[in-house]
Design a protein around this motif. Structure first.
Motif, PDB file in Angstrom:
ATOM      1  N   HIS A  66       0.887  -1.280  -0.213  1.00 39.66           N
ATOM      2  CA  HIS A  66       0.382  -0.286  -0.426  1.00 39.66           C
ATOM      3  C   HIS A  66       0.534   1.282  -0.560  1.00 39.66           C
ATOM      4  O   HIS A  66       0.292   2.474   0.221  1.00 39.66           O
ATOM      5  N   VAL A  67       1.922   1.223   0.245  1.00 46.03           N
ATOM      6  CA  VAL A  67       2.859   2.039  -0.114  1.00 46.03           C
ATOM      7  C   VAL A  67       3.445   2.865  -1.045  1.00 46.03           C
ATOM      8  O   VAL A  67       3.411   2.427  -2.333  1.00 46.03           O
ATOM      9  N   LYS A  68       3.122   4.026  -1.393  1.00 48.94           N
ATOM     10  CA  LYS A  68       2.878   4.897  -2.649  1.00 48.94           C
ATOM     11  C   LYS A  68       4.241   5.558  -2.862  1.00 48.94           C
ATOM     12  O   LYS A  68       4.494   6.771  -1.908  1.00 48.94           O
ATOM     13  N   PRO A  69       4.774   6.181  -3.874  1.00 53.45           N
ATOM     14  CA  PRO A  69       5.920   7.161  -4.021  1.00 53.45           C
ATOM     15  C   PRO A  69       5.299   8.603  -3.487  1.00 53.45           C
ATOM     16  O   PRO A  69       3.915   8.689  -3.632  1.00 53.45           O
ATOM     17  N   GLY A  70       6.324   9.253  -2.609  1.00 52.27           N
ATOM     18  CA  GLY A  70       5.850  10.332  -2.290  1.00 52.27           C
ATOM     19  C   GLY A  70       5.402  10.218  -0.696  1.00 52.27           C
ATOM     20  O   GLY A  70       5.765  10.929   0.697  1.00 52.27           O
ATOM     21  N   ASN A  71       4.793   8.948  -0.312  1.00 49.57           N
ATOM     22  CA  ASN A  71       5.060   8.271   0.971  1.00 49.57           C
ATOM     23  C   ASN A  71       6.633   8.685   2.117  1.00 49.57           C
ATOM     24  O   ASN A  71       7.357   8.459   1.544  1.00 49.57           O
ATOM     25  N   VAL A  72       6.172   8.980   3.259  1.00 50.17           N
ATOM     26  CA  VAL A  72       7.067   8.786   3.786  1.00 50.17           C
ATOM     27  C   VAL A  72       7.257   7.601   5.212  1.00 50.17           C
ATOM     28  O   VAL A  72       6.175   7.700   5.679  1.00 50.17           O
ATOM     29  N   ILE A  73       8.082   6.783   5.845  1.00 50.98           N
ATOM     30  CA  ILE A  73       8.388   6.439   5.761  1.00 50.98           C
ATOM     31  C   ILE A  73       9.191   5.817   7.199  1.00 50.98           C
ATOM     32  O   ILE A  73      10.217   6.944   6.821  1.00 50.98           O
ATOM     33  N   GLU A  74       8.984   4.974   7.921  1.00 56.76           N
ATOM     34  CA  GLU A  74      10.425   4.755   9.030  1.00 56.76           C
ATOM     35  C   GLU A  74      10.241   3.406   9.348  1.00 56.76           C
ATOM     36  O   GLU A  74       9.582   2.162   8.837  1.00 56.76           O
ATOM     37  N   LYS A  75      11.955   2.835   9.405  1.00 57.28           N
ATOM     38  CA  LYS A  75      12.404   2.270   9.274  1.00 57.28           C
ATOM     39  C   LYS A  75      14.306   1.776   9.635  1.00 57.28           C
ATOM     40  O   LYS A  75      14.502   2.867   9.997  1.00 57.28           O
ATOM     41  N   THR A  76      14.026   0.888  10.843  1.00 60.95           N
ATOM     42  CA  THR A  76      14.951   1.055  11.784  1.00 60.95           C
ATOM     43  C   THR A  76      15.857   2.191  12.663  1.00 60.95           C
ATOM     44  O   THR A  76      16.515   2.677  12.670  1.00 60.95           O
TER      45      THR A  76
END
Length: 246
Positions: A66-76
């Protein structure tokens, strides 16, 4: 050209004057904040400068698919802006999401893979509307009409859509903790046809569409009956012709 340069000089003057006024206003507000802080008794929590910052880091768990270009995500523990997200089939290994990311803090690009059902922390960003004053030296100068807040952002935040930027255009910035991550423009823009490519000599049937050079330097397909000098509406997302502007 003289009129355009005069308009840009006026925009620069407004930008500079408004910046000075805003600094004076912020200085005055800081004084009031200091006075208010001094009057707060012990045991009372200080007021937040911005309610948004209290919820800025709160996100939501979503499937990687469900993640799209322009989204902001957190990883580690790191915050990334999604540049591209592509669904890939790995044979018997199952489907994967190949993502191109940009580290918000360092600006470095990284490539990561996620399972389509893998939980990803999507971080909420703030979106604000601005008016473009002018562009100069790969920088866009923007102002918010309600608060007169001014910002300078690099043109590459707009991506390929930067070609459509025009003075006084309404644009939007996506921000994380006050830092611009990306920028967007309206889906429809008005452009002028600078040159229509001539039909191939000896062609017996007039084609429905022909290539046209626009005033912003882009070349798109337009109906063959259009002529140089005409204003048209263009879809800024896929550079497609929408219709005549008049």
């Amino acid at each position: 050209m003289r009129a355009l340069e005069a308009s840009r000089r006026l925009s620069r003057a407004i930008f500079t004057a408004a910046s000075s006024s805003r600094l004076e206003l912020l200085s005055s507000l800081d004084c009031h904040r200091s006075t208010a802080a001094a009057s707060v008794g012990h045991g009372h929590a200080p007021l937040l400068r911005s309610p948004w910052l209290a919820t800025q880091h709160r996100g939501v768990k979503v499937n990687a698919s469900h993640v799209k270009p322009g989204n902001v995500i957190e990883k580690t523990g790191k915050i990334y802006r999604v540049l591209d997200a592509e669904h890939k089939q790995q044979g018997r290994g199952g489907a994967m999401m190949q993502m191109e990311l940009r580290d918000v803090d360092t600006g470095n690009k990284v490539s990561l893979r996620f399972g389509t059902e893998e939980a990803v922390e999507r971080v909420f960003v703030q979106e604000k509307s601005f008016t473009l004053l002018y562009t100069e030296n790969e920088v866009a100068y923007l102002i918010e009409s309600d608060t007169f807040e001014q910002v300078e952002v690099p043109l590459d935040l707009f991506g390929k859509a930067a070609a459509y930027l025009k003075d006084e255009m309404k644009v939007k910035l996506q921000l994380f903790d006050g830092k611009p991550l990306s920028a967007s423009i309206p889906k429809r823009a008005t452009c002028t046809i600078k040159e229509v490519h001539a039909n191939v000599k000896g062609q017996t049937v007039t084609p429905r569409y022909t290539k046209a050079l626009l005033d912003n330097g882009l070349t798109i397909l337009v109906p063959s009956y259009l002529e140089s000098g005409e204003e048209i509406f263009v879809n800024t997302e896929d550079d497609s012709y929408i219709g005549r502007a008049k």
